[in-house]
Design a protein around this motif. Structure first.
Motif, PDB file in Angstrom:
ATOM      1  N   THR A 116      23.743 -19.347 -12.610  1.00 54.89           N
ATOM      2  CA  THR A 116      24.452 -20.520 -13.138  1.00 54.89           C
ATOM      3  C   THR A 116      24.588 -20.049 -14.547  1.00 54.89           C
ATOM      4  OG1 THR A 116      23.823 -22.017 -11.367  1.00 54.89           O
ATOM      5  CG2 THR A 116      24.849 -22.967 -13.392  1.00 54.89           C
ATOM      6  N   THR A 117      23.538 -19.802 -15.272  1.00 56.12           N
ATOM      7  CA  THR A 117      23.552 -19.252 -16.733  1.00 56.12           C
ATOM      8  C   THR A 117      24.630 -18.170 -16.820  1.00 56.12           C
ATOM      9  OG1 THR A 117      21.480 -20.272 -17.016  1.00 56.12           O
ATOM     10  CG2 THR A 117      22.319 -18.706 -18.546  1.00 56.12           C
ATOM     11  N   MET A 118      24.539 -17.268 -16.125  1.00 49.93           N
ATOM     12  CA  MET A 118      25.223 -15.985 -16.441  1.00 49.93           C
ATOM     13  C   MET A 118      26.724 -16.206 -16.125  1.00 49.93           C
ATOM     14  SD  MET A 118      22.947 -12.956 -14.569  1.00 49.93           S
ATOM     15  CE  MET A 118      23.890 -11.666 -14.920  1.00 49.93           C
ATOM     16  N   LEU A 119      26.815 -16.985 -14.988  1.00 50.37           N
ATOM     17  CA  LEU A 119      28.229 -17.350 -14.620  1.00 50.37           C
ATOM     18  C   LEU A 119      28.963 -18.237 -15.658  1.00 50.37           C
ATOM     19  CD1 LEU A 119      30.424 -17.156 -12.548  1.00 50.37           C
ATOM     20  CD2 LEU A 119      29.238 -19.039 -11.121  1.00 50.37           C
ATOM     21  N   THR A 120      28.262 -19.296 -16.225  1.00 45.31           N
ATOM     22  CA  THR A 120      28.681 -20.187 -17.247  1.00 45.31           C
ATOM     23  C   THR A 120      28.979 -19.396 -18.475  1.00 45.31           C
ATOM     24  OG1 THR A 120      27.396 -21.908 -16.293  1.00 45.31           O
ATOM     25  CG2 THR A 120      28.352 -22.398 -18.733  1.00 45.31           C
ATOM     26  N   HIS A 121      28.251 -18.462 -18.857  1.00 50.96           N
ATOM     27  CA  HIS A 121      28.451 -17.547 -19.999  1.00 50.96           C
ATOM     28  C   HIS A 121      29.832 -16.633 -19.816  1.00 50.96           C
ATOM     29  CE1 HIS A 121      27.891 -13.704 -22.310  1.00 50.96           C
ATOM     30  NE2 HIS A 121      27.737 -14.689 -23.168  1.00 50.96           N
ATOM     31  N   GLY A 132      26.852 -16.887 -26.894  1.00 48.09           N
ATOM     32  CA  GLY A 132      25.392 -16.200 -26.523  1.00 48.09           C
ATOM     33  C   GLY A 132      24.808 -16.440 -25.347  1.00 48.09           C
ATOM     34  N   ILE A 133      24.013 -15.750 -25.030  1.00 48.03           N
ATOM     35  CA  ILE A 133      23.048 -16.118 -23.759  1.00 48.03           C
ATOM     36  C   ILE A 133      21.827 -16.004 -23.753  1.00 48.03           C
ATOM     37  CG2 ILE A 133      23.840 -13.859 -22.646  1.00 48.03           C
ATOM     38  CD1 ILE A 133      23.472 -15.139 -19.883  1.00 48.03           C
ATOM     39  N   ALA A 134      20.767 -16.834 -23.586  1.00 47.66           N
ATOM     40  CA  ALA A 134      19.533 -16.721 -24.212  1.00 47.66           C
ATOM     41  C   ALA A 134      18.653 -17.664 -23.311  1.00 47.66           C
ATOM     42  CB  ALA A 134      19.242 -16.765 -25.572  1.00 47.66           C
ATOM     43  N   GLY A 135      17.289 -17.652 -23.820  1.00 43.97           N
ATOM     44  CA  GLY A 135      16.212 -18.477 -23.254  1.00 43.97           C
ATOM     45  C   GLY A 135      15.610 -17.810 -22.347  1.00 43.97           C
ATOM     46  N   ASN A 136      15.595 -18.071 -21.019  1.00 44.70           N
ATOM     47  CA  ASN A 136      14.521 -17.304 -20.134  1.00 44.70           C
ATOM     48  C   ASN A 136      15.311 -15.833 -19.659  1.00 44.70           C
ATOM     49  OD1 ASN A 136      12.118 -17.682 -18.856  1.00 44.70           O
ATOM     50  ND2 ASN A 136      12.927 -18.296 -16.896  1.00 44.70           N
ATOM     51  N   ILE A 137      16.412 -15.672 -20.274  1.00 42.32           N
ATOM     52  CA  ILE A 137      17.107 -14.434 -19.961  1.00 42.32           C
ATOM     53  C   ILE A 137      17.474 -13.459 -21.231  1.00 42.32           C
ATOM     54  CG2 ILE A 137      19.182 -15.920 -20.251  1.00 42.32           C
ATOM     55  CD1 ILE A 137      20.420 -14.257 -17.656  1.00 42.32           C
ATOM     56  N   SER A 283      31.461 -24.157 -13.443  1.00 45.22           N
ATOM     57  CA  SER A 283      33.268 -24.714 -13.564  1.00 45.22           C
ATOM     58  C   SER A 283      33.072 -25.796 -14.397  1.00 45.22           C
ATOM     59  CB  SER A 283      33.745 -24.839 -12.222  1.00 45.22           C
ATOM     60  OG  SER A 283      33.646 -23.230 -11.569  1.00 45.22           O
ATOM     61  N   LEU A 284      32.348 -26.832 -13.885  1.00 50.74           N
ATOM     62  CA  LEU A 284      32.301 -28.336 -14.657  1.00 50.74           C
ATOM     63  C   LEU A 284      31.983 -28.060 -16.025  1.00 50.74           C
ATOM     64  CD1 LEU A 284      30.264 -30.410 -11.737  1.00 50.74           C
ATOM     65  CD2 LEU A 284      32.673 -30.631 -12.669  1.00 50.74           C
ATOM     66  N   ALA A 285      30.971 -27.286 -16.506  1.00 53.46           N
ATOM     67  CA  ALA A 285      30.758 -26.978 -17.889  1.00 53.46           C
ATOM     68  C   ALA A 285      31.731 -26.520 -18.685  1.00 53.46           C
ATOM     69  CB  ALA A 285      29.215 -26.054 -17.987  1.00 53.46           C
ATOM     70  N   ALA A 286      32.518 -25.419 -18.182  1.00 54.09           N
ATOM     71  CA  ALA A 286      33.690 -24.901 -18.721  1.00 54.09           C
ATOM     72  C   ALA A 286      34.653 -25.958 -18.604  1.00 54.09           C
ATOM     73  CB  ALA A 286      34.125 -23.493 -17.585  1.00 54.09           C
ATOM     74  N   GLN A 287      34.922 -26.449 -17.620  1.00 62.29           N
ATOM     75  CA  GLN A 287      36.177 -27.605 -17.758  1.00 62.29           C
ATOM     76  C   GLN A 287      35.901 -28.841 -18.781  1.00 62.29           C
ATOM     77  OE1 GLN A 287      38.884 -27.682 -16.800  1.00 62.29           O
ATOM     78  NE2 GLN A 287      39.563 -29.732 -15.649  1.00 62.29           N
ATOM     79  N   LEU A 288      34.556 -29.065 -18.801  1.00 61.16           N
ATOM     80  CA  LEU A 288      34.092 -30.115 -19.999  1.00 61.16           C
ATOM     81  C   LEU A 288      34.571 -29.382 -21.336  1.00 61.16           C
ATOM     82  CD1 LEU A 288      30.917 -31.599 -18.414  1.00 61.16           C
ATOM     83  CD2 LEU A 288      32.744 -32.819 -18.812  1.00 61.16           C
ATOM     84  N   LEU A 289      34.462 -28.321 -21.361  1.00 58.02           N
ATOM     85  CA  LEU A 289      34.853 -27.786 -22.895  1.00 58.02           C
ATOM     86  C   LEU A 289      36.047 -26.945 -23.140  1.00 58.02           C
ATOM     87  CD1 LEU A 289      31.355 -25.425 -23.369  1.00 58.02           C
ATOM     88  CD2 LEU A 289      31.947 -27.828 -24.448  1.00 58.02           C
ATOM     89  N   LYS A 290      36.896 -27.426 -21.959  1.00 56.13           N
ATOM     90  CA  LYS A 290      38.231 -27.346 -21.981  1.00 56.13           C
ATOM     91  C   LYS A 290      38.678 -25.972 -21.986  1.00 56.13           C
ATOM     92  CE  LYS A 290      39.545 -31.646 -24.000  1.00 56.13           C
ATOM     93  NZ  LYS A 290      38.215 -32.598 -23.695  1.00 56.13           N
ATOM     94  N   ALA A 291      38.141 -25.073 -21.194  1.00 57.61           N
ATOM     95  CA  ALA A 291      38.214 -23.805 -21.032  1.00 57.61           C
ATOM     96  C   ALA A 291      39.624 -23.662 -20.050  1.00 57.61           C
ATOM     97  CB  ALA A 291      37.221 -23.012 -20.263  1.00 57.61           C
ATOM     98  N   ARG A 292      40.387 -22.752 -20.073  1.00 62.59           N
ATOM     99  CA  ARG A 292      41.613 -22.585 -19.511  1.00 62.59           C
ATOM    100  C   ARG A 292      41.599 -22.437 -17.941  1.00 62.59           C
ATOM    101  NH1 ARG A 292      44.385 -18.296 -19.872  1.00 62.59           N
ATOM    102  NH2 ARG A 292      46.267 -18.863 -18.867  1.00 62.59           N
TER     103      ARG A 292
END
Length: 444
Positions: A116-121, A132-137, A283-292
């Motif tokens: 989910t992290t990689m897909l959201t990024h 950026g992508i980080a944390g446990n990854i 997808s919900l995260a991307a949509q909340l941030l108004k991605a196309r």
């Protein structure tokens, strides 16, 4: 000058030290184990004082602040003494977030969080976000804040990392699911583990969002119990939702921001029910941030999955070899077996974290023709499955496991490495286990 002591010189610890040095703090790094050469080099390059293979009280207990590696438990006397002495002990995540104005999407859960992290990024990067992508990854969050602070971060967050937060508050939090895991760290008390996961939302405000799996009874109960201030954004593959994401006639429907997005599940690059859920959350995260909308749909189709997570390695003599080394608990292995469409030779084992294998029985009866144990102590696995599977063999290396699997699997069948256990008895990490498995398959 503020004195920061960093305990643990792995990826997160060294990253925290680099950031502290950049901020002009007096930094000292201490690791009870011998520090790996690559991290020694980074500390030397950063002109950072350190000690390796020991903890010297006099050099540590004069700290104004301690940044602790997630691998060090809170309950050991050494940490308790610091807290007693009034020294704040926090995680690298908390430390980095305190020194970055970036917007954060934080993702936790027992399973699916890496994907989910990689897909959201991927969705947000394809949409043009500076992210950026980080944390446990990957590279640590603190190191990235020190070097090239992004405007947004997607952070994969383990319960251990969340245990060390104080003020940390993601703008969007995602809880993929919660199943028993790491219970050895939480006094074998599932409620303590659940509480740890819900720390992701404890500092969120009403202008923030919590995306969660509405099919997961533990998560739903947690939402009621902890009553987050954030706006709730559920997803479900079982029920139609007025707000959030759900499945309708083999299509994912995202229904927020007064705009509906629909996508056929068959077009997703990653298949399986759990990946449908991962796609919904991202997808919900991307949509909340108004991605196309169009970019979200295209990105879901062209995403390549995480290494060591249901990763197709090779087909040899008509047998498919799959590397799912990242499956370090029973629930992750449940997903893997659920995805198998042919008879399977299952490679399982390692360091048991208090596993209950009974929920796997129906899938094992239906799909598994043979079990190969890959671990030092396989007693529990043999006891659990001895009456279900006729053939159980013990091995002590990836090479040996793959050679036995090669003899057992027939054309059209699958060999699946999905250990349901941690890797530290025979391997350095789940990545090391996965790579050795892939090397062994390629050497057949």
């Amino acid at each position: 000058m503020k004195r920061i002591v960093v305990l643990g010189a792995g990826e997160s610890g060294v990253g925290a030290a680099i950031l502290a040095k950049k901020l002009g703090m007096d930094v000292f790094v201490s690791d009870k184990s011998v520090i790996k050469e690559k991290y020694v080099q980074q500390l030397k390059e950063g002109n950072i004082d350190y000690e390796s293979g020991k903890h010297t009280d006099a050099l540590i207990l004069n700290a104004d602040l301690v940044v602790k590696s997630p691998g060090i438990p809170d309950h050991i006397p050494f940490i308790k003494n610091m807290v007693k002495a009034g020294i704040p002990v926090i995680s690298e995540i908390e430390f980095a977030a305190n020194h970055s104005p970036a917007r954060i999407i934080g993702i936790t859960g027992s399973n699916g969080k890496t994907t989910t992290t990689m897909l959201t990024h991927h969705l947000l990067k394809q949409s043009g976000f500076n992210i950026g992508i980080a944390g446990n990854i990957g590279e640590s969050y603190a190191a990235q804040v020190a070097k090239n602070d992004f405007e947004n971060y997607v952070l994969e967050l383990s319960s251990f990392q969340l245990d060390g937060i104080v003020m940390f508050a993601p703008h969007i939090a995602i809880i993929t699911n919660i199943t028993p895991d790491h219970l050895d760290r939480y006094d074998y008390d599932f409620d303590k583990y659940i509480a740890s996961k819900f720390r992701i939302t404890k500092n969120q405000k009403a202008s923030d969002y919590l995306i969660y799996d509405a099919d997961d009874a533990v998560v739903v109960e947690g939402v009621k119990k902890y009553n987050p201030k954030a706006q709730l954004v559920p997803f479900s593959i079982e029920n139609k939702l007025e707000y959030g994401a759900y499945v309708d006639q083999n299509e994912i429907v995202i229904n927020i921001n007064k705009e509906e997005i629909r996508m056929s599940i068959s077009k997703l690059s990653l298949q399986g029910k759990h990946n449908t859920k991962n796609a919904m959350a991202a997808s919900l995260a991307a949509q909340l941030l108004k991605a196309r909308k169009q970019t979200i749909l295209e990105s879901l189709e062209n995403f390549e999955g995480a290494e060591h997570r249901l990763e197709h390695v090779l087909k040899v003599n008509g047998v498919e070899y799959i590397n799912d080394s990242k499956a370090t608990n029973v629930n992750a292995t449940f997903y893997a077996l659920e995805c198998m469409t042919h008879q399977t030779v299952w490679i399982v084992g390692g360091v048991d974290k208090g596993n209950d294998y009974s929920e796997l029985y129906p899938l094992v009866r239906e799909k598994v023709k043979a079990i190969i144990c890959l671990g030092i102590d396989n007693t529990k696995i043999k006891n659990a499955f001895g009456g279900i599977v006729d053939f159980i063999e013990e091995t002590a290396s990836a090479d040996e496991a793959v050679k036995i699997a090669y003899k057992l699997a027939d054309k059209g069948e699958t060999v699946l490495l999905s250990p349901a256990c941690a890797s530290f008895d025979l391997f350095e990490s789940y990545e090391d286990r996965g790579r050795k498995f892939k090397d062994a398959v390629r050497n057949l």
